[in-house]
Design an enzyme around this catalytic site. Structure first.
Site, PDB file in Angstrom:
ATOM      1  CG  ASP A 156      -5.858  -2.552  -4.138  1.00 31.36           C
ATOM      2  OD1 ASP A 156      -6.580  -1.940  -3.331  1.00 31.36           O
ATOM      3  OD2 ASP A 156      -4.618  -2.438  -4.176  1.00 31.36           O
ATOM      4  CB  SER A 188      -0.963  -0.051   1.199  1.00 37.01           C
ATOM      5  OG  SER A 188      -2.040   0.815   1.004  1.00 37.01           O
TER       6      SER A 188
END
Length: 559
Positions: free
Chosen positions: A453, A190
């Site tokens: 995602d 991330s």
């Protein structure tokens, strides 16, 4: 770590949350964070059967307060480590969980995560380090505007480099494991995945290889595309009805009578919320729950419960087109008012819970340490943006268009009035220029992304700027969610297992190339990275989105 295996699979995975934790403020977007994985408090032994310190053991490193002025001294930066799999000549894996208190992420020292898989294959030690100004690793003991001036991407990359070059690890011969004496591999997911890429760009020659999972490498101010992978992959009936309701609410809030506006506010239990953008913005929450999904999460996840509330009527599922506005508006309003709102607001009144205009509220004024939301908001307002807004006109939107970058930029001034007397525009163009963003080209960077995602559009697998996989910068895309490839439990999806196998093989082979490496280990076969097909176009399909909706260079610079 071998001794941990059976315990890990029974206990540790239960600590991986399947539902999103309550956010500090329900009208602040979620951070791009890795899934939390806590190691069990059980004995750890190395390969020779020697008992090692508990994985929860905290170590302290003297980190420079300011890498541009060493005269300012040092602060104590926390780290955790395991050398359960280490053999002489093995590498060091370094990971930061990024924008969070790192104490809840000790599971990344184990084989519950891809870090452990790589450590087992390469005889590595694993180190988990806390990011500056998160948790208890603070250069200055408060989160005032003046202190946070030291919270920059540049300082964070230099922290990782300085740590690798200077730390004495608490394992045998830990003073002889610098990057000159052992290969170091930097892993992150991330924001921390982006930090991996940014560190390899900004601090070349320190880390032999890197692994960026769901790495949000491109800083984007108006990040409306956060909701695109959700729209593309969620149940079609649910997306159709949400889009219809949001379109209706935007129309009423823009053109309707006061009575009509108040009727909608009351329908959703938000009659006491003063500002219409706060009311409409709060409805983003059920979409934000998508970020907590993983392949092993079942139908009881909050996101699916929310969709069921809209799409199941008298035991019957809606068709792909949904039930339509009338039913969806009533059903969503009832569910949000009676079930969802109490869950996110608790005993707070709705204005205190959802309002963003009161500069005296504690979420704006509290400057004590260990407030990840405040520290991350500083980075958002200064360098990365990532404001999660409604889509441009002409594009289907699951989110209100009443919320635009000015909505978030106003909050920057309320939280940091000394730094931002006027609403700032995040300097994303400078960030992308310095750290290369979507255009990064590195040697020995493994990139893993998930098709589902919500952060994918800021990664190297964006629909808007897709990159091709290369031998030196391979890009693997599984059918996972946010950072799914970091979790070994997610390998129940075969596409994610392929990504993990490729990561282990690729990193292992790169380590064989380190000039000082002495090993008879064979070269491993790396699976071929499947071609990623962007799902561009407002209704899906192959038409690639470019300047028309993304905004071209202006959009990337914060338009």
């Amino acid at each position: 770590m071998v001794a941990l295996c059976s315990i890990v699979r029974l206990v540790l995975f239960a600590a991986v949350a399947s539902a999103a934790p309550r956010r500090r403020h329900p009208n602040f977007p979620p951070k791009p964070s890795i899934p939390q994985v806590v190691a069990p408090d059980t004995p750890v032994t190395d390969r020779q059967g020697v008992t090692l310190p508990p994985l929860s053991t905290v170590y302290l490193f003297d980190q420079l307060i300011d890498h541009d002025d060493s005269s300012k001294g040092t602060f104590k930066q926390r780290f955790w480590t395991s050398w359960a799999e280490f053999e002489p000549g093995g590498p060091i894996i370094l990971m930061t969980p990024g924008e969070t208190n790192a104490a809840g992420f000790t599971g990344y020292l184990t084989n519950a995560t891809v870090n452990g898989l790589i450590a087992q294959a390469t005889n590595a030690s694993i180190v988990l380090i806390e990011h500056r100004f998160f948790g208890l690793s603070n250069p200055i003991d408060n989160l005032e505007d003046e202190s946070l001036a030291l919270l920059t991407i540049d300082q964070a990359t230099k922290d990782l480099s300085y740590f690798a070059n200077n730390v004495v690890l608490p394992q045998p011969n830990g003073d002889k494991l610098s990057p000159k004496e052992a290969p170091w591999v930097l892993i992150g997911g991330s924001y921390a995945g982006a930090l991996t890429s940014w560190t390899l760009v900004n601090q070349p020659g320190v880390f032999w290889a890197g692994y960026a999972s769901s790495g949000v490498v491109e800083a984007i101010t108006d990040y409306w595309a956060y909701f695109e992978p959700i729209r593309q992959n969620m149940p079609k009936n649910c997306s159709a009805d949400i889009e219809a309701v949001i379109t209706h609410i935007d129309s009423v809030f823009t053109f309707g009578t006061p009575a009509a506006k108040n009727q909608i506010k009351a329908m959703f239990g938000m009659e006491d919320v003063t500002h219409l953008d706060d009311v409409a913005g709060a409805l983003r929450n059920i979409l934000w729950d998508w970020q907590s999904l993983q392949p092993y999460v079942g139908p009881n996840a909050t996101f699916f419960q929310s969709c069921d509330a809209l799409e199941v009527k008298n035991g019957v599922n809606a068709p792909a087109s949904g039930w339509g506005l009338q039913h969806a508006l009533s059903a969503w309003g009832s569910y949000f008012k009676n079930t969802y709102l109490p869950a996110i607001c608790g005993d707070d009144n709705t204005e205190d819970c959802l309002g963003t205009y009161n500069a005296t509220q504690s979420f704006y004024t509290n400057t004590t340490i260990d407030d990840a939301n405040r520290s991350w908001t500083w980075m958002v307002c200064n360098q990365v943006g990532f404001f999660q807004e409604g889509a441009p006109l002409g594009w289907p939107s699951l989110v209100t268009r009443l919320v635009q970058p000015a909505y978030d930029e106003r909050q920057c001034s309320l939280m940091f009035p000394k730094a931002f007397p006027k609403a700032p525009v995040p300097q994303v163009a400078a960030t992308n220029q310095k750290f290369k963003g979507w255009d990064v080209n590195l040697f020995r960077l493994f990139v893993a992304n998930g098709k589902q995602d919500p952060w994918r559009e800021a990664t190297l697998s964006s629909d808007f700027h897709p990159r091709s996989s290369t031998p030196s910068q391979p890009i693997f895309v599984g059918n996972g969610f946010h950072c799914s490839d970091l979790l070994t439990q997610a390998s129940i999806d075969p596409t994610i297992q392929t990504v993990q196998n490729a990561a282990v093989a690729t990193i292992s082979n790169w380590l064989l190339q380190w000039p000082g490496r002495k090993t008879n280990a064979p070269t491993l076969t790396v699976p071929t990275a499947p071609a990623f097909v962007p799902e561009c176009g407002p209704r899906g399909g192959s038409g690639c989105c470019d300047a028309g909706f993304w905004g071209g260079p202006a959009g990337r610079e914060g338009g």
